[in-house]
Every structure is written in structure tokens, then in C-alpha cells.
Design an enzyme around this catalytic site. Structure first.
Site, PDB file in Angstrom:
ATOM      1  N   SER A   7     -11.276  32.252  59.312  1.00  0.00           N
ATOM      2  CA  SER A   7     -10.876  31.553  60.531  1.00  0.00           C
ATOM      3  C   SER A   7     -11.873  31.650  61.680  1.00  0.00           C
ATOM      4  CB  SER A   7      -9.512  32.076  61.001  1.00  0.00           C
ATOM      5  OG  SER A   7      -9.539  33.476  61.180  1.00  0.00           O
ATOM      6  N   ASP A 298      -5.680  34.519  70.926  1.00  0.00           N
ATOM      7  CA  ASP A 298      -4.364  34.751  70.325  1.00  0.00           C
ATOM      8  C   ASP A 298      -4.280  36.218  69.902  1.00  0.00           C
ATOM      9  OD1 ASP A 298      -5.918  34.842  68.020  1.00  0.00           O
ATOM     10  OD2 ASP A 298      -5.161  32.958  67.185  1.00  0.00           O
ATOM     11  N   HIS A 301      -8.014  36.255  67.349  1.00  0.00           N
ATOM     12  CA  HIS A 301      -9.267  35.503  67.489  1.00  0.00           C
ATOM     13  C   HIS A 301      -9.797  35.506  68.919  1.00  0.00           C
ATOM     14  CE1 HIS A 301      -7.006  33.793  64.030  1.00  0.00           C
ATOM     15  NE2 HIS A 301      -8.182  33.961  63.447  1.00  0.00           N
TER      16      HIS A 301
END
Length: 334
Positions: A7, A298, A301
Site C-alpha cells: 500500500s 490513517d 500510512h
């Protein structure tokens, strides 16, 4: 630039994968990105976008799974990264039908390479040495595999990490055998310092050191890999980008880097009670007004502001503790 990983470097592949739970195609993700929510796991640009700007790439690298990523759109590279995936094939199984690092390399070889040869009118072995291969994977192999008890309980952390780096070595050699010569390997970030880690493992300390110890073990082996594998891959250059150190340095002295919030996420995170995992932002949830002073967007991240710091260090730092054995500007000039 060709991009592989999870991610932190995914720019929208999971948007086009059915059953992918790790998907961020909604606000507040992309609130500061020119095209809004795009599948990037941050508020704006990720580290790949910013590295591309430093390297003079005139366009955003397109995600592989987008049906329009073919023909002339691939001549500057393709992003294969899939949020929630890992070096090991079984990592990320709980996050849906994701593309593991092995699957990403297969897609590169079977689909993108033949198309690239047509577009560039040259054999891939002639063109690929001009491309940078960025690989950023491994964090999920701990958080979504080892620490979730998916491995045999008799396997120690050291044994798991050794297997992980051995597997990664084979994957890098596969890319090398296809023609890759310039590699940028991203270290795993200090995930033990993330809001997600501190909510799952409450601690008075600034970071959950048991998680960081595992990550640090991998990063040390990654540096050993960078040094040792070159003899087996003639004419290759591997650079380690130590984002772990860069983020730890920000956390230790945030004010000097322009940050004030080191412990909390910028967005309202979807908890287990909300049907979330404690990692991703709540759809349509509240968000901080000043994203530039937050480290984490978040539960896991980093914000675009932190991605800027990492990309700047990767491209131009002269400290071998941050980028080893050279920076990406020097690598691009070879």
C-alpha cells in the site's frame, strides 16, 4: 519506473480488483490529490509520485489493473503494487484477492513486457536497464501474517525474517533475469509507531518496540541483501531507501521537521465496531484541517508531507544511513 510492493507504493491497483477489502477509492483519501480519491493510501501524492517528479518522469505511473494501462501509456513505466499484499503468497489473504509480489512480477513478465517491446521497438533487455525498479514490500508479511499467527508457532521471528529475505532475493533475481539493472528497495516503516499499533498494543512508550524490533530485523537483512546479492547480479545497482530511519527521526524531533502530531491519525479511522480494521479512514469521516503537520494520515500510512521527506531523502541525501550506498539521483546518472 516499474513499481512493486504494497500500500505504501500502490497508486490504485486495488480499485480494479474484485473482492479487495484494502481499497481506498473514497474521501478523505485523495483530498489533496489533483484527481481526488485514486486508490493511493494517503491524502495526496505517495512516495512514488514524488520520486517520479524528482526523476523527471512527465506523468503519473499508471496502475497495472486499470484496463487502459496499455500501449503508449506504459512507456514511462507501470505500477504493479497492491495494498495489503506481501513478499509471501499467503500474506494478505484476509484482505481479499490481492496481487502478491510473485503475482506482480508474473504480470510484469507476461503482460507488460511484450507490450513494452512493441511500444519501444526494442528488446526488453535493451530498454529495461534505463528503468528504475522500485520494490516496497514486507510490512504486511509481519502485520497480516506472522503476528496474526498464520505461520507455524515453532517458527521464530529470526527464521521467518530469514525466509522472507531469501524469498525476496529470488524475486529480485527474477526481475534481473528479465533485464532489470537499477533497483530501489524501500525499507519497512516503523509500524510499531503507528496509531494502529498503539491502539492494538497499548503502551506508555512512544512506539510498540516489539513490532519495531521485527521490522528492524528485516531492514538489517535488507541492507545485507543489497551488499551481498550484487555479486550474483552483475552490472546491477541496488539502493536501500531507509524510510524507517527517516520516519523515526521525524518522530524523535517532529518540531524541527515542521510536524506537531506524531501519535494520532489525521482522519477518523474505522474501528472494528464500525466494520473496519483500525487502519483505514472511515468513509466520509472527519479529517484534520492541517494535514502537513501530521505524520500519519490513517492508522498506518504516512501523510503526503512525510512522503515528501522520504522522497527528498531518497533522491538527494548524502547520508548512507538514509540511502545506501548512493542516492537515487546518483543512481539515475549511472
Amino acid at each position: 519506473m516499474f513499481v512493486f510492493g504494497s500500500s505504501l507504493v500502490d497508486n490504485g491497483n486495488n480499485n480494479f480488483i474484485k473482492n479487495a477489502i484494502a481499497k481506498v477509492d473514497y474521501l478523505p483519501y485523495g483530498i489533496d490529490f489533483p484527481f481526488g480519491p485514486s486508490g493511493r493510501f494517503t491524502n495526496g501524492k505517495n512516495v512514488i509520485d514524488l520520486l517520479g517528479e524528482h526523476l523527471g518522469i512527465p506523468t503519473y505511473i499508471p496502475p497495472f489493473t486499470d484496463p487502459s494501462t496499455k500501449g503508449k501509456k506504459i512507456v514511462y513505466g507501470v505500477n504493479f503494487a497492491s495494498g495489503g499484499s506481501g513478499i509471501l503468497d499467503d500474506t494478505g489473504a484476509i484482505a481479499g484477492n490481492l496481487m502478491s509480489l510473485n503475482a506482480q512480477i508474473r504480470n510484469f513478465e507476461a503482460v507488460t513486457l511484450p507490450d513494452l517491446e512493441v511500444q519501444l521497438r526494442s528488446k526488453s533487455r535493451e530498454s529495461l536497464p534505463r528503468f528504475l525498479f522500485v520494490v516496497g514490500s514486507g510490512g504486511n508479511d509481519y502485520s497480516l501474517n506472522y503476528f496474526m499467527g498464520l505461520v507455524n508457532s515453532n517458527v521464530s521471528l529470526e527464521e521467518f525474517t530469514a525466509n522472507l529475505t531469501t524469498t525476496l532475493t529470488h524475486q529480485l533475481k527474477r526481475l534481473y533475469n528479465l533485464g532489470a539493472r537499477k533497483f530501489a528497495l524501500m525499507s519497512i516503516n516503523p509500524n510499531g509507531c503507528s496509531p494502529m499499533a498503539k491502539s492494538r498494543f497499548p503502551t506508555r512508550d512512544r512506539c510498540v518496540e516489539s513490532l519495531n524490533r521485527a521490522v528492524h530485523l528485516f531492514n538489517v537483512r535488507l541492507k545485507t541483501l543489497v551488499v551481498g546479492v550484487r555479486a550474483q547480479m552483475p552490472d546491477s545497482v541496488l539502493v536501500l531507501v531507509n524510510s524507517y530511519k527517516v520516519i523515526r527521526d521525524i518522530i524523535r524531533d517532529p518540531a524541527s521537521k515542521g510536524f506537531t502530531s506524531t501519535r494520532t491519525s489525521c482522519c477518523e479511522v474505522a474501528t472494528i465496531n464500525d466494520g473496519g480494521t483500525g487502519i483505514l479512514c472511515k468513509r466520509g469521516g472527519s479529517i484534520c484541517t492541517n494535514r502537513s503537520n501530521h505524520i500519519f494520515f490513517d492508522g498506518l500510512h504516512p501523510t503526503e508531507a512525510v512522503n515528501h521527506v522520504i522522497a527528498n531523502k531518497a533522491y538527494a541525501s548524502n547520508f548512507k544511513s538514509e540511502v545506501y550506498p548512493m542516492n537515487l539521483k546518483q543512481l539515475s546518472e549511472i
